[in-house]
Design a protein around this motif. Structure first.
Motif, PDB file in Angstrom:
ATOM      1  N   ILE A 115       0.858  -1.178   0.000  1.00 53.60           N
ATOM      2  CA  ILE A 115       0.000   0.000   0.000  1.00 53.60           C
ATOM      3  C   ILE A 115       0.893   1.227   0.000  1.00 53.60           C
ATOM      4  O   ILE A 115       1.714   1.410   0.899  1.00 53.60           O
ATOM      5  N   LEU A 116       0.740   2.070  -1.021  1.00 55.87           N
ATOM      6  CA  LEU A 116       1.510   3.306  -1.147  1.00 55.87           C
ATOM      7  C   LEU A 116       0.550   4.482  -1.017  1.00 55.87           C
ATOM      8  O   LEU A 116      -0.302   4.697  -1.888  1.00 55.87           O
ATOM      9  N   LYS A 117       0.676   5.262   0.035  1.00 56.01           N
ATOM     10  CA  LYS A 117      -0.208   6.401   0.247  1.00 56.01           C
ATOM     11  C   LYS A 117       0.172   7.519  -0.720  1.00 56.01           C
ATOM     12  O   LYS A 117       1.344   7.852  -0.860  1.00 56.01           O
ATOM     13  N   THR A 118      -0.825   8.105  -1.375  1.00 62.32           N
ATOM     14  CA  THR A 118      -0.524   9.077  -2.417  1.00 62.32           C
ATOM     15  C   THR A 118      -0.962  10.499  -2.064  1.00 62.32           C
ATOM     16  O   THR A 118      -0.161  11.413  -2.098  1.00 62.32           O
ATOM     17  N   ARG A 119      -2.235  10.701  -1.744  1.00 65.60           N
ATOM     18  CA  ARG A 119      -2.748  12.069  -1.593  1.00 65.60           C
ATOM     19  C   ARG A 119      -4.030  12.021  -0.784  1.00 65.60           C
ATOM     20  O   ARG A 119      -4.449  10.974  -0.319  1.00 65.60           O
ATOM     21  N   THR A 120      -4.659  13.180  -0.632  1.00 67.62           N
ATOM     22  CA  THR A 120      -6.016  13.226  -0.083  1.00 67.62           C
ATOM     23  C   THR A 120      -6.949  13.617  -1.215  1.00 67.62           C
ATOM     24  O   THR A 120      -6.625  14.471  -2.039  1.00 67.62           O
ATOM     25  N   ARG A 121      -8.098  12.985  -1.237  1.00 68.95           N
ATOM     26  CA  ARG A 121      -9.064  13.247  -2.298  1.00 68.95           C
ATOM     27  C   ARG A 121      -9.645  14.638  -2.113  1.00 68.95           C
ATOM     28  O   ARG A 121      -9.921  15.063  -0.982  1.00 68.95           O
ATOM     29  N   LEU A 122      -9.836  15.349  -3.194  1.00 66.32           N
ATOM     30  CA  LEU A 122     -10.248  16.738  -3.138  1.00 66.32           C
ATOM     31  C   LEU A 122     -11.660  16.916  -2.592  1.00 66.32           C
ATOM     32  O   LEU A 122     -11.922  17.809  -1.808  1.00 66.32           O
ATOM     33  N   GLY A 123     -12.578  16.024  -2.947  1.00 68.99           N
ATOM     34  CA  GLY A 123     -13.971  16.211  -2.564  1.00 68.99           C
ATOM     35  C   GLY A 123     -14.250  16.020  -1.089  1.00 68.99           C
ATOM     36  O   GLY A 123     -14.905  16.833  -0.450  1.00 68.99           O
ATOM     37  N   ASP A 124     -13.717  14.954  -0.491  1.00 67.50           N
ATOM     38  CA  ASP A 124     -14.042  14.651   0.899  1.00 67.50           C
ATOM     39  C   ASP A 124     -12.806  14.486   1.787  1.00 67.50           C
ATOM     40  O   ASP A 124     -12.928  14.068   2.924  1.00 67.50           O
ATOM     41  N   ALA A 125     -11.640  14.800   1.266  1.00 67.51           N
ATOM     42  CA  ALA A 125     -10.375  14.723   2.004  1.00 67.51           C
ATOM     43  C   ALA A 125     -10.082  13.319   2.507  1.00 67.51           C
ATOM     44  O   ALA A 125      -9.453  13.141   3.541  1.00 67.51           O
ATOM     45  N   ALA A 126     -10.522  12.295   1.768  1.00 69.33           N
ATOM     46  CA  ALA A 126     -10.209  10.913   2.129  1.00 69.33           C
ATOM     47  C   ALA A 126      -8.765  10.607   1.731  1.00 69.33           C
ATOM     48  O   ALA A 126      -8.288  11.067   0.692  1.00 69.33           O
ATOM     49  N   ASP A 127      -8.074   9.847   2.561  1.00 70.18           N
ATOM     50  CA  ASP A 127      -6.704   9.454   2.253  1.00 70.18           C
ATOM     51  C   ASP A 127      -6.730   8.437   1.127  1.00 70.18           C
ATOM     52  O   ASP A 127      -7.334   7.373   1.244  1.00 70.18           O
ATOM     53  N   MET A 128      -6.035   8.741   0.028  1.00 68.43           N
ATOM     54  CA  MET A 128      -5.993   7.859  -1.132  1.00 68.43           C
ATOM     55  C   MET A 128      -4.669   7.117  -1.159  1.00 68.43           C
ATOM     56  O   MET A 128      -3.667   7.570  -0.596  1.00 68.43           O
TER      57      MET A 128
END
Length: 181
Positions: free
Chosen positions: A97-110
């Motif tokens: 699992i490689l953490k990339t960013r936070t989603r713009l709409g709901d700030a979910a960790d992607m």
């Protein structure tokens, strides 16, 4: 209190959760990497790693059990033919699992979840990091000898770069003298 409750329900009913994890596992096996949220990736890891372990032994019973989880015959075929062969000697830990960013709409960790043995970039950097990265301090051209390998059929010849430069200079000198005449 949630003592001894290890299953992340992901805010879904059990039927929806099982269908979602089945589809995500099939996509992961077919595409070798997918982008999703961190919570779903952690749930998917617990779902797909036992299936990969079961795929190491190719039997009708194991194929039927894996098919009952995935419900996609192409994913089952891919799992038993290619993935299980590639991870056959690995004792576990088939996903990364490689953490990339936070989603713009709901700030979910992607993140990106991928099969470990299929990422050539990571495998390449691991090999490159093993090599020594030291350089010599002298920068004179005479002291450095570069080596070039040429593969012809099954034979490998090693020539120094200085010899190649000398040959090219001799050819240029011959061309210059021919042009003057």
């Amino acid at each position: 209190m949630r003592h001894n409750k290890k299953v992340n329900h992901l805010g879904r009913t059990s039927a929806h959760r099982k269908a979602m994890l089945s589809n995500m596992a099939s996509s992961l096996i077919l595409h070798k990497r997918i982008e999703t949220t961190v919570a779903k990736a952690k749930a998917l890891r617990k779902y797909v790693e036992p299936l990969i372990t079961r795929a190491k032994v190719d039997s009708t019973h194991n194929r039927r059990i894996v098919f009952s989880y995935l419900e996609n015959k192409y994913a089952v075929t891919e799992l038993f033919r290619e993935v299980a062969v590639k991870v056959g000697d690995r004792p576990g830990g088939y996903t990364r699992i490689l953490k990339t960013r936070t989603r713009l709409g709901d700030a979910a960790d992607m993140c990106i979840i991928e099969l470990v043995d299929y990422n050539e970039n990571m495998l390449g950097t691991k090999d490159a990091s093993k090599k020594s990265k030291r350089r010599s301090r002298s920068k004179s051209k005479k002291s450095e000898t570069k080596v070039a390998e040429t593969t012809v059929g099954s034979e490998t010849t090693v020539e120094s770069a200085n010899e190649n430069v000398e040959v090219k200079q001799a050819e240029e000198n011959n061309n210059d003298t021919t042009a003057k005449e």
